[in-house]
Design an enzyme around this catalytic site. Structure first.
Site, PDB file in Angstrom:
ATOM      1  CB  THR A 100       9.311  -2.284  -0.042  1.00  0.00           C
ATOM      2  OG1 THR A 100       9.726  -2.994   1.114  1.00  0.00           O
ATOM      3  CG2 THR A 100      10.057  -2.853  -1.240  1.00  0.00           C
ATOM      4  CG  ASP A 101      11.736  -1.651   4.780  1.00  0.00           C
ATOM      5  OD1 ASP A 101      11.167  -2.540   4.111  1.00  0.00           O
ATOM      6  OD2 ASP A 101      11.695  -1.617   6.029  1.00  0.00           O
ATOM      7  CD  GLU A 102      10.651  -6.958   1.917  1.00  0.00           C
ATOM      8  OE1 GLU A 102      11.020  -7.788   1.075  1.00  0.00           O
ATOM      9  OE2 GLU A 102       9.621  -7.100   2.593  1.00  0.00           O
ATOM     10  CE1 TYR A 107       7.010  -6.703  -3.174  1.00  0.00           C
ATOM     11  CE2 TYR A 107       8.439  -6.749  -1.257  1.00  0.00           C
ATOM     12  CZ  TYR A 107       7.446  -6.137  -1.992  1.00  0.00           C
ATOM     13  OH  TYR A 107       6.882  -4.962  -1.543  1.00  0.00           O
ATOM     14  CB  SER A 108      13.416  -7.048  -2.078  1.00  0.00           C
ATOM     15  OG  SER A 108      14.315  -8.120  -2.057  1.00  0.00           O
ATOM     16  CE  LYS A 135       7.504  -2.156  -4.691  1.00  0.00           C
ATOM     17  NZ  LYS A 135       6.224  -1.571  -5.228  1.00  0.00           N
ATOM     18  CG  ASN A 140       2.276  -0.240   5.529  1.00  0.00           C
ATOM     19  OD1 ASN A 140       1.505   0.626   5.151  1.00  0.00           O
ATOM     20  ND2 ASN A 140       3.593  -0.081   5.428  1.00  0.00           N
ATOM     21  CG  PHE A 148       3.975 -12.095  10.900  1.00  0.00           C
ATOM     22  CD1 PHE A 148       4.106 -13.431  11.227  1.00  0.00           C
ATOM     23  CD2 PHE A 148       4.235 -11.145  11.882  1.00  0.00           C
ATOM     24  CE1 PHE A 148       4.494 -13.830  12.506  1.00  0.00           C
ATOM     25  CE2 PHE A 148       4.628 -11.530  13.156  1.00  0.00           C
ATOM     26  CZ  PHE A 148       4.748 -12.872  13.470  1.00  0.00           C
ATOM     27  N   PRO A 193      -2.088 -10.501  10.042  1.00  0.00           N
ATOM     28  CG  PRO A 193      -2.724  -9.815   7.902  1.00  0.00           C
ATOM     29  CD  PRO A 193      -1.716  -9.569   8.962  1.00  0.00           C
ATOM     30  CG  LEU A 239       7.811 -17.524  14.992  1.00  0.00           C
ATOM     31  CD1 LEU A 239       7.297 -16.104  14.744  1.00  0.00           C
ATOM     32  CD2 LEU A 239       8.286 -17.653  16.447  1.00  0.00           C
ATOM     33  CG  ASP A 280      13.699 -19.144   8.585  1.00  0.00           C
ATOM     34  OD1 ASP A 280      12.783 -18.291   8.432  1.00  0.00           O
ATOM     35  OD2 ASP A 280      14.821 -18.858   9.042  1.00  0.00           O
TER      36      ASP A 280
HETATM   37  P1  NAD Z   1      -1.470  -5.939  -1.879  1.00  0.00           P
HETATM   38  O1  NAD Z   1      -0.944  -7.209  -2.449  1.00  0.00           O
HETATM   39  O2  NAD Z   1      -2.393  -5.994  -0.709  1.00  0.00           O
HETATM   40  O3  NAD Z   1      -2.239  -5.123  -3.022  1.00  0.00           O
HETATM   41  C1  NAD Z   1      -1.729  -5.014  -4.325  1.00  0.00           C
HETATM   42  C2  NAD Z   1      -2.861  -4.533  -5.233  1.00  0.00           C
HETATM   43  O4  NAD Z   1      -2.334  -4.398  -6.569  1.00  0.00           O
HETATM   44  C3  NAD Z   1      -4.039  -5.522  -5.323  1.00  0.00           C
HETATM   45  O5  NAD Z   1      -5.255  -4.826  -5.205  1.00  0.00           O
HETATM   46  C4  NAD Z   1      -3.893  -6.141  -6.704  1.00  0.00           C
HETATM   47  O6  NAD Z   1      -5.122  -6.541  -7.288  1.00  0.00           O
HETATM   48  C5  NAD Z   1      -3.246  -4.999  -7.484  1.00  0.00           C
HETATM   49  N1  NAD Z   1      -2.493  -5.473  -8.650  1.00  0.00           N
HETATM   50  C6  NAD Z   1      -1.575  -6.473  -8.699  1.00  0.00           C
HETATM   51  N2  NAD Z   1      -1.130  -6.629  -9.962  1.00  0.00           N
HETATM   52  C7  NAD Z   1      -1.755  -5.677 -10.726  1.00  0.00           C
HETATM   53  C8  NAD Z   1      -1.695  -5.317 -12.091  1.00  0.00           C
HETATM   54  N3  NAD Z   1      -0.885  -5.978 -12.952  1.00  0.00           N
HETATM   55  N4  NAD Z   1      -2.464  -4.299 -12.520  1.00  0.00           N
HETATM   56  C9  NAD Z   1      -3.290  -3.643 -11.671  1.00  0.00           C
HETATM   57  N5  NAD Z   1      -3.392  -3.949 -10.369  1.00  0.00           N
HETATM   58  C10 NAD Z   1      -2.632  -4.960  -9.897  1.00  0.00           C
HETATM   59  O7  NAD Z   1      -0.186  -5.060  -1.557  1.00  0.00           O
HETATM   60  P2  NAD Z   1       0.056  -3.972  -0.420  1.00  0.00           P
HETATM   61  O8  NAD Z   1       0.609  -4.646   0.775  1.00  0.00           O
HETATM   62  O9  NAD Z   1      -1.133  -3.112  -0.312  1.00  0.00           O
HETATM   63  O10 NAD Z   1       1.246  -3.143  -1.082  1.00  0.00           O
HETATM   64  C11 NAD Z   1       0.972  -2.028  -1.906  1.00  0.00           C
HETATM   65  C12 NAD Z   1       2.281  -1.404  -2.351  1.00  0.00           C
HETATM   66  O11 NAD Z   1       3.020  -0.987  -1.210  1.00  0.00           O
HETATM   67  C13 NAD Z   1       3.189  -2.354  -3.123  1.00  0.00           C
HETATM   68  O12 NAD Z   1       3.797  -1.627  -4.160  1.00  0.00           O
HETATM   69  C14 NAD Z   1       4.214  -2.792  -2.092  1.00  0.00           C
HETATM   70  O13 NAD Z   1       5.432  -3.124  -2.710  1.00  0.00           O
HETATM   71  C15 NAD Z   1       4.324  -1.555  -1.252  1.00  0.00           C
HETATM   72  N6  NAD Z   1       4.743  -1.765   0.154  1.00  0.00           N
HETATM   73  C16 NAD Z   1       4.066  -2.644   0.946  1.00  0.00           C
HETATM   74  C17 NAD Z   1       4.414  -2.774   2.280  1.00  0.00           C
HETATM   75  C18 NAD Z   1       3.680  -3.720   3.216  1.00  0.00           C
HETATM   76  O14 NAD Z   1       4.035  -3.819   4.375  1.00  0.00           O
HETATM   77  N7  NAD Z   1       2.614  -4.398   2.770  1.00  0.00           N
HETATM   78  C19 NAD Z   1       5.478  -2.028   2.795  1.00  0.00           C
HETATM   79  C20 NAD Z   1       6.154  -1.146   1.946  1.00  0.00           C
HETATM   80  C21 NAD Z   1       5.760  -1.011   0.637  1.00  0.00           C
HETATM   81  O1  TDX Z   2       3.217 -17.057   8.812  1.00  0.00           O
HETATM   82  C1  TDX Z   2       4.213 -16.327   8.843  1.00  0.00           C
HETATM   83  N1  TDX Z   2       5.136 -16.474   9.824  1.00  0.00           N
HETATM   84  C2  TDX Z   2       6.245 -15.690   9.937  1.00  0.00           C
HETATM   85  O2  TDX Z   2       7.048 -15.883  10.855  1.00  0.00           O
HETATM   86  C3  TDX Z   2       4.422 -15.279   7.869  1.00  0.00           C
HETATM   87  C4  TDX Z   2       3.426 -15.069   6.750  1.00  0.00           C
HETATM   88  C5  TDX Z   2       5.537 -14.473   7.994  1.00  0.00           C
HETATM   89  N2  TDX Z   2       6.431 -14.681   8.991  1.00  0.00           N
HETATM   90  C6  TDX Z   2       7.576 -13.753   9.126  1.00  0.00           C
HETATM   91  C7  TDX Z   2       8.349 -13.461   7.874  1.00  0.00           C
HETATM   92  C8  TDX Z   2       8.794 -12.021   8.089  1.00  0.00           C
HETATM   93  O3  TDX Z   2       9.986 -11.987   8.848  1.00  0.00           O
HETATM   94  O4  TDX Z   2       7.005 -12.496   9.521  1.00  0.00           O
HETATM   95  C9  TDX Z   2       7.692 -11.397   8.913  1.00  0.00           C
HETATM   96  C10 TDX Z   2       6.697 -10.578   8.103  1.00  0.00           C
HETATM   97  O5  TDX Z   2       6.322 -11.365   6.984  1.00  0.00           O
HETATM   98  P1  TDX Z   2       5.353 -10.786   5.839  1.00  0.00           P
HETATM   99  O6  TDX Z   2       4.090 -10.300   6.454  1.00  0.00           O
HETATM  100  O7  TDX Z   2       5.279 -11.796   4.752  1.00  0.00           O
HETATM  101  O8  TDX Z   2       6.136  -9.448   5.394  1.00  0.00           O
HETATM  102  P2  TDX Z   2       7.608  -9.197   4.776  1.00  0.00           P
HETATM  103  O9  TDX Z   2       8.119 -10.384   4.058  1.00  0.00           O
HETATM  104  O10 TDX Z   2       8.450  -8.602   5.857  1.00  0.00           O
HETATM  105  O11 TDX Z   2       7.243  -8.077   3.672  1.00  0.00           O
HETATM  106  C11 TDX Z   2       6.250  -7.063   3.946  1.00  0.00           C
HETATM  107  O12 TDX Z   2       6.859  -5.846   4.239  1.00  0.00           O
HETATM  108  C12 TDX Z   2       7.527  -5.195   3.183  1.00  0.00           C
HETATM  109  C13 TDX Z   2       5.303  -6.890   2.768  1.00  0.00           C
HETATM  110  O13 TDX Z   2       4.679  -8.131   2.488  1.00  0.00           O
HETATM  111  C14 TDX Z   2       6.015  -6.339   1.569  1.00  0.00           C
HETATM  112  O14 TDX Z   2       5.104  -6.108   0.504  1.00  0.00           O
HETATM  113  C15 TDX Z   2       6.659  -5.063   1.966  1.00  0.00           C
HETATM  114  O15 TDX Z   2       7.393  -4.532   0.904  1.00  0.00           O
END
Ligand code: NAD
Ligand code: TDX
Length: 360
Positions: A144-146, A176-177, A180, A206, A216, A218, A232, A298
């Site tokens: 992640t960029d985080e 979390y970050s 990662k 994503n 956020f 969905p 928010l 927040d």
């Molecule tokens: P997600 O939480 O939707 O999915 C994570 C998956 O990993 C789930 O299916 C879960 O069952 C599985 N998992 C968790 N612990 C496990 C374990 N111990 N063994 C096997 N499987 C396990 O996450 P996501 O949003 O799809 O993110 C996927 C990857 O992309 C992560 O590594 C995340 O850090 C990275 N990433 C996410 C975003 C984002 O915006 N969501 C952005 C950049 C990078």
């Molecule tokens: O209900 C909400 N209201 C709100 O204002 C939620 C759930 C979030 N937020 C804000 C927090 C963040 O600034 O929205 C932004 C996005 O929040 P998240 O969807 O929780 O994402 P973020 O914390 O930015 O992290 C996501 O992007 C990087 C992914 O969850 C990570 O897995 C990824 O690495």
């Protein structure tokens, strides 16, 4: 004792040149989660020669239904833990390459209970790279960029005070970050010290189908669909750099097949927007008044702004995002959640109860 210099911490050696590696058998960890399932579907549809094994623990975030229609001869699901060394050893030994998505991924959850993040994101990644090193397997680490921390906001809530680049220092600010960033460091160290054939990608936020409703976009769509008010955090001025998950999938495939071993690639599609602006767009697309939302507590330590400079990926590998119209991508995503109510409706009340306990 010698201290790590900033350069040493940043450097990720590119000692091994591009190689043509057989990709016919892919092991995808976390392939039942949001991005992993979209990637598995992308490979299934665009590369018919590839056989896929998904290793997924099916935590609260994993869902067999994300893969059901592609499971069969070409796609198998193994329900298991990436920290289970004998299982990981067996699956890695049979694969040509590993694409590692599995992680605990939600910042708000990490702030309440960081332990699963330490276990899965750090110990799980360690378990996988030990096996990939042992069997000399190509390994792609999805990050992640985080890991770079955050960027300052301009007066207008979004601005041009620079972007993250491959030489940005690691400065994670949340549990979390930090987990990662730790996993990235392990991959970098195994590449340098043990010759692991690895690449890393650091992607921005994503959006798209199959994203868990704790996140956020969905969350707000399903709040409206279920008669709740969107939530928010704080001022709503925090900026995220949105990318459609299919563009992320294409970038990972390019890095896996054409990327240089030992390199880290940043993935982003110039999609910066404040949370408030994204929420207002959702409200407008769903026919709601612009102010029909609640401002809630927040997030502690809330990162201000993320922004990606993806020029290395563009110039070196020729990747270009296809989903350049965010509003159109958001409309498609709203339609997906509207037509897949059974996918999210059963977990909605519980997700919202958990948030309510923390005044979010
Ligand atoms: P997600 O939480 O939707 O999915 C994570 C998956 O990993 C789930 O299916 C879960 O069952 C599985 N998992 C968790 N612990 C496990 C374990 N111990 N063994 C096997 N499987 C396990 O996450 P996501 O949003 O799809 O993110 C996927 C990857 O992309 C992560 O590594 C995340 O850090 C990275 N990433 C996410 C975003 C984002 O915006 N969501 C952005 C950049 C990078
Ligand atoms: O209900 C909400 N209201 C709100 O204002 C939620 C759930 C979030 N937020 C804000 C927090 C963040 O600034 O929205 C932004 C996005 O929040 P998240 O969807 O929780 O994402 P973020 O914390 O930015 O992290 C996501 O992007 C990087 C992914 O969850 C990570 O897995 C990824 O690495």
């Amino acid at each position: 004792m010698q201290k790590f210099s900033k350069n040493l911490i940043r450097s990720f050696p590119s000692r091994i040149k591009k190689g043509v590696i057989n990709m016919n058998h892919l092991l995808i960890t976390g392939g039942a989660g949001f991005i992993g399932a979209n990637f598995a579907r992308y490979v299934y549809e665009s590369h018919p020669e590839v056989q896929i094994v998904v290793l997924d623990k099916l935590t609260y975030a994993g869902n067999r239904a994300n893969l059901t229609d592609i499971l069969g001869d070409r796609v198998k699901l193994v329900v298991g833990d990436i920290c289970d060394a004998p299982l990981v050893d067996r699956l890695v030994s049979k694969a040509d390459a590993i694409v590692h998505f599995a992680a605990e991924s939600h910042n708000d959850k990490a702030l309440v209970n960081p332990w699963p993040f330490i276990q899965t994101n750090i110990v799980g990644t360690y378990t996988l790279i030990q096996a990939a090193t042992k069997y000399h397997k190509r390994f792609h680490h999805v990050s992640t960029d985080e890991v770079y921390g955050d960027l300052p906001l301009s007066e207008h809530g979004s601005g041009d005070e620079g972007k993250f680049t491959p030489t940005s220092p690691y400065q994670p600010s949340s549990p979390y970050s930090a987990s990662k960033a730790s996993s990235d460091m392990l991959v970098r160290a195994w590449t340098r010290s043990f010759g692991l054939q690895a690449t890393i990608s650091n992607c921005s936020n994503n959006y798209g189908p199959y994203q868990h409703i704790e996140k956020f976009i969905p969350r707000q769509i399903t709040n409206i669909l279920s008669g709740r008010r969107p939530k928010l955090y704080g001022t709503g001025n925090n900026v995220r750099d949105w990318i459609h998950t299919n563009d992320h999938s294409a970038a990972i495939w390019d890095i896996l097949t054409k990327g240089r071993i030992g390199e880290a690639y940043l993935i982003g599609a110039n999609g910066e927007m404040s949370n408030k602006a994204v929420l207002e767009m959702i409200l407008q697309l769903m026919g709601q008044p612009q102010d029909a939302y609640d401002v809630v507590r927040d997030r502690p330590g809330h990162d201000l702004r993320y922004a990606i400079d993806a020029s290395k990926l563009r110039t070196e590998l020729g990747w270009r995002p296809q989903y350049t119209n965010f509003e159109a991508g958001l409309q498609d995503t709203i339609e997906w959640y509207t037509s897949h109510r059974s996918w999210w409706e059963t977990s909605k009340a519980q997700v919202e109860q958990t948030y309510a306990r923390h005044n979010q």
